[in-house]
Scaffold this motif. Structure first.
Motif, PDB file in Angstrom:
ATOM      1  N   ARG A  45      -0.952  25.462  30.597  1.00  0.00           N
ATOM      2  CA  ARG A  45      -0.592  24.082  30.870  1.00  0.00           C
ATOM      3  C   ARG A  45      -0.262  23.338  29.594  1.00  0.00           C
ATOM      4  O   ARG A  45      -0.584  23.772  28.482  1.00  0.00           O
ATOM      5  N   GLY A  46       0.402  22.185  29.756  1.00  0.00           N
ATOM      6  CA  GLY A  46       0.606  21.255  28.668  1.00  0.00           C
ATOM      7  C   GLY A  46      -0.382  20.118  28.791  1.00  0.00           C
ATOM      8  O   GLY A  46      -1.381  20.200  29.509  1.00  0.00           O
ATOM      9  N   SER A  47      -0.074  19.015  28.135  1.00  0.00           N
ATOM     10  CA  SER A  47      -0.976  17.865  28.209  1.00  0.00           C
ATOM     11  C   SER A  47      -0.675  16.980  29.408  1.00  0.00           C
ATOM     12  O   SER A  47      -1.411  16.025  29.676  1.00  0.00           O
ATOM     13  N   GLY A  48       0.378  17.282  30.145  1.00  0.00           N
ATOM     14  CA  GLY A  48       0.741  16.511  31.327  1.00  0.00           C
ATOM     15  C   GLY A  48      -0.032  16.941  32.556  1.00  0.00           C
ATOM     16  O   GLY A  48      -1.019  17.680  32.491  1.00  0.00           O
ATOM     17  N   THR A  49       0.452  16.506  33.712  1.00  0.00           N
ATOM     18  CA  THR A  49      -0.286  16.719  34.961  1.00  0.00           C
ATOM     19  C   THR A  49       0.013  18.043  35.647  1.00  0.00           C
ATOM     20  O   THR A  49      -0.748  18.443  36.535  1.00  0.00           O
ATOM     21  N   ASP A  50       1.077  18.729  35.283  1.00  0.00           N
ATOM     22  CA  ASP A  50       1.420  19.979  35.957  1.00  0.00           C
ATOM     23  C   ASP A  50       0.303  21.003  35.780  1.00  0.00           C
ATOM     24  O   ASP A  50      -0.241  21.168  34.678  1.00  0.00           O
ATOM     25  N   HIS A  51      -0.017  21.733  36.856  1.00  0.00           N
ATOM     26  CA  HIS A  51      -1.075  22.742  36.789  1.00  0.00           C
ATOM     27  C   HIS A  51      -0.810  23.754  35.694  1.00  0.00           C
ATOM     28  O   HIS A  51      -1.693  24.133  34.933  1.00  0.00           O
ATOM     29  N   HIS A  52       0.438  24.221  35.601  1.00  0.00           N
ATOM     30  CA  HIS A  52       0.844  25.113  34.510  1.00  0.00           C
ATOM     31  C   HIS A  52       2.341  24.989  34.295  1.00  0.00           C
ATOM     32  O   HIS A  52       3.089  24.617  35.201  1.00  0.00           O
ATOM     33  N   LEU A  53       2.743  25.301  33.066  1.00  0.00           N
ATOM     34  CA  LEU A  53       4.153  25.293  32.683  1.00  0.00           C
ATOM     35  C   LEU A  53       4.702  26.700  32.545  1.00  0.00           C
ATOM     36  O   LEU A  53       5.866  26.942  32.819  1.00  0.00           O
ATOM     37  N   LEU A  54       3.850  27.604  32.084  1.00  0.00           N
ATOM     38  CA  LEU A  54       4.209  29.007  31.938  1.00  0.00           C
ATOM     39  C   LEU A  54       3.210  29.856  32.709  1.00  0.00           C
ATOM     40  O   LEU A  54       1.992  29.668  32.588  1.00  0.00           O
ATOM     41  N   ALA A  55       3.727  30.792  33.488  1.00  0.00           N
ATOM     42  CA  ALA A  55       2.913  31.836  34.107  1.00  0.00           C
ATOM     43  C   ALA A  55       3.327  33.150  33.454  1.00  0.00           C
ATOM     44  O   ALA A  55       4.491  33.539  33.546  1.00  0.00           O
ATOM     45  N   LEU A  56       2.412  33.782  32.755  1.00  0.00           N
ATOM     46  CA  LEU A  56       2.701  35.008  32.020  1.00  0.00           C
ATOM     47  C   LEU A  56       2.027  36.183  32.719  1.00  0.00           C
ATOM     48  O   LEU A  56       0.826  36.141  33.010  1.00  0.00           O
ATOM     49  N   TYR A  57       2.804  37.239  32.963  1.00  0.00           N
ATOM     50  CA  TYR A  57       2.313  38.415  33.668  1.00  0.00           C
ATOM     51  C   TYR A  57       2.499  39.653  32.795  1.00  0.00           C
ATOM     52  O   TYR A  57       3.500  39.770  32.074  1.00  0.00           O
ATOM     53  N   ALA A  58       1.544  40.567  32.875  1.00  0.00           N
ATOM     54  CA  ALA A  58       1.679  41.834  32.157  1.00  0.00           C
ATOM     55  C   ALA A  58       2.858  42.596  32.736  1.00  0.00           C
ATOM     56  O   ALA A  58       2.937  42.827  33.948  1.00  0.00           O
ATOM     57  N   GLY A  59       3.794  42.966  31.864  1.00  0.00           N
ATOM     58  CA  GLY A  59       5.000  43.638  32.335  1.00  0.00           C
ATOM     59  C   GLY A  59       5.313  44.882  31.550  1.00  0.00           C
ATOM     60  O   GLY A  59       4.423  45.490  30.933  1.00  0.00           O
TER      61      GLY A  59
END
Length: 300
Positions: A45-59
């Protein structure tokens, strides 16, 4: 100029070759925070309200773009997208339903455009309490740029399936608007359909510049910038992350309304030797241009 259906960009999901290394980079250097983790994935997440900005998955060995997640204005807007996307030539991969596998929850659908780009559209997802912007930390995503070998077709799909409108067009990019930010998705006019870059909104000019120094200290020099774009009028510094994903720190994104008049390539030409308003930064180099062609959507 706003879309009747899409309120903005929520997050981007990536497959990365080394999840632990990616988490360390994006938290310690890029200055995101862990919002949630589960086996094989971490959500930042960032400092804003969004739950997350990046979702990172093992690839696998190469980074891949899993999906771009947009937020719908309402449940009715979500239904409108579900009906409009197939008419525009898209394919519904997952129909409207609860997003039980995503820690942000909510209701959503997943669709694919005619060239393989994957969009998730969500409504009612979890958010964080608002906090004051923190210097040197991203607040939210402001835009994502997706390359297209057929820009007019991609533009038409975004207009017909998601309600976007054209804000401006240059010789290399079409800027698509859905809300008050000048652009939320831009289309890179090229011969491929890769991820061009992801832009993170910083609190101010100082944070964009200090972020450039922090990245340089960590071995990730500025690839393009500092500068100020024409369309969007935003400040920028571009970088390449440890896996080859192009990321941008930006600030002061132009806010627009229905009075904004779109302009074309003839209106966005710089004097010789300039690639932005200021003219102090050299053009983007070969490394950045190559990275902007490398990260493709996961095949479906």
């Amino acid at each position: 100029m706003s879309s009747p259906w899409i309120a903005g960009l929520r997050s981007v999901a990536l497959n990365v070759p080394d999840l632990a290394k990616a988490e360390a980079f994006y938290t310690e250097v890029w200055h995101l925070e862990v919002s949630h983790r589960k086996e094989g994935a971490v959500y930042l997440r960032g400092s804003g309200t969004d739950h997350h900005l990046l979702a990172l998955y093992a690839g696998g060995e190469l980074p891949q773009l899993r999906q771009v997640t947009l937020r719908a204005r309402s449940a009715e807007a979500l239904q409108a997208v579900a009906e409009a996307a197939p008419r525009a030539g898209g394919t519904i991969l997952s129909p409207i339903g609860p997003l039980t596998k995503n820690p942000a929850g909510g209701t959503g659908l997943t669709l694919r455009d005619p060239h393989g780009r994957i969009f998730q559209v969500v409504h009612g997802d979890r958010t964080h309490e608002a906090r004051e912007p923190t210097r040197d930390r991203p607040i939210r995503l402001t835009h994502v740029v997706l390359n297209s070998h057929a820009v007019d077709e991609t533009k038409a799909f975004l207009e017909q399936a998601l309600g976007f409108t054209l804000a401006d067009r240059t010789g290399i990019m079409a800027f698509m608007n859905c809300d008050t930010d000048h652009h939320t998705i831009a289309i890179g006019i090229t011969d491929n359909d890769a991820l061009n870059h992801i832009a993170f909104l910083m609190p101010d000019y100082e944070s964009v510049m200090r972020g450039g120094g922090r990245m340089k200290d960590a071995g990730h020099p500025i690839q393009w910038g500092p500068g100020r774009h024409g369309p969007g009028n935003n400040l920028f510094n571009y970088f390449i992350d440890p896996f080859g994903v192009v990321i941008e720190y930006t600030a002061e994104v132009e806010q627009v309304d229905d009075s904004y008049q779109p302009r074309g390539p003839e209106d966005w030409k710089w004097p010789p030797g300039r690639v932005d308003q200021w003219g102090i930064s050299p053009p983007p180099g070969a490394s950045l241009k190559e990275a902007q062609r490398r990260v493709l959507f996961v095949p479906t």
